[in-house]
Design an enzyme around this catalytic site. Sequence first.
Site, PDB file in Angstrom:
ATOM      1  N   ASP A  52       0.858  -1.183   0.000  1.00 44.11           N
ATOM      2  CA  ASP A  52       0.000   0.000   0.000  1.00 44.11           C
ATOM      3  C   ASP A  52       0.899   1.238   0.000  1.00 44.11           C
ATOM      4  OD1 ASP A  52      -1.872   2.025   0.536  1.00 44.11           O
ATOM      5  OD2 ASP A  52      -3.047   0.744   1.872  1.00 44.11           O
ATOM      6  N   ASP A  57      -3.201   7.291  -3.402  1.00 41.92           N
ATOM      7  CA  ASP A  57      -3.190   6.166  -2.464  1.00 41.92           C
ATOM      8  C   ASP A  57      -3.562   4.923  -3.270  1.00 41.92           C
ATOM      9  OD1 ASP A  57      -3.436   4.534  -0.241  1.00 41.92           O
ATOM     10  OD2 ASP A  57      -4.981   5.725   0.751  1.00 41.92           O
TER      11      ASP A  57
HETATM   12 MN    MN Z   1      -3.711   2.864   0.940  1.00 36.68          MN
HETATM   13 MN    MN Z   2      -6.323   4.427   1.711  1.00 38.77          MN
END
Ligand code: MN
Ligand code: MN
Length: 305
Positions: free
Chosen positions: A85, A96
């Site tokens: 991530d 993101d």
């Molecule tokens: Mn993320």
């Molecule tokens: Mn996120």
Amino acid sequence: MEDEEREKLFEAGKIAARIMEEGIEKIEEGAKLLDLANFVEREIEARGAKPAFPVNISVNYIAAHYSPQAWDESVFKKGDLVKLDIGVHVDGYIADIARSTIVGGGGSTEQNDLNKLIEASKKALDNAIKVIKPGIKTNEVGEVIENTIKKMGFMPISNLTGHKLARWNLHSGTVIPNIKTRHGDTINEGDVYAIEPFATDGFGRVVDDPNAIIFRYLEDRPLRMKEARDILKYVRENYKTLPFAERWISGLVPRFRLNHALRQLAHTKAIYSYHILKEKNRGIVSQAEHTVIVTESGCEITTVG
Ligand code: MN
Ligand code: MN
């Protein structure tokens, strides 16, 4: 939305997507999590951007908020389900993105099940992106995510959500649930959202681990310990309101004082602690995430190469 904002959002998105491609390739048996984290964060800076948060590398039943520590020796093991991530910002405009992979690829029956688990969160993300447009409610998107994951035989993680993004603000209030909740907020044109379905073969909830290795500056507080004051000043100046990793400040103070200083900062509420999140029944967790800008008739994904 101003053209300049759009450009910065897409610039951050492109950088994040490209580094995702390269980062995923580095997830192999025996590789150190710390080396991957350093690679990702160095690449972000090399391309003229900054991490919007410490890279999260969460393995198996850890759903989120694990980022290698400065002296982390852990390595990827064959069959691990890894969630990478990555957050990138350009002048505070955030991208993101997250993806899941299996160490050593598919093969055994067990790994085919894990591939299916990865497919479930990915498909839920695709379906959510398809229905997002101005006027739709966040809980309607949540319903699409829940149905997609359940239809594939898994559970969505009910207490993790997607989130609205604002400049310098990773979680600016409104959330996109991964289940059909009772109440929803209306999604509007120009909104920026990170959508992130999580699927599991476990219970469908995460619980806090006592440990935290990711934090965020909250406010200046009186502190007895010099090292705590030094850390607080540094993170306020360097990361503002965005999250930081223990690893990023480990060089500021002697190693044997670091934990004590962080505990004091958290205790006085000068910083916020993101606890490591693990699946309630130790189920394996997969995640897929993109950042989108809501347009007149749908949405555009910023996190593409
Ligand atoms: Mn993320
Ligand atoms: Mn996120």
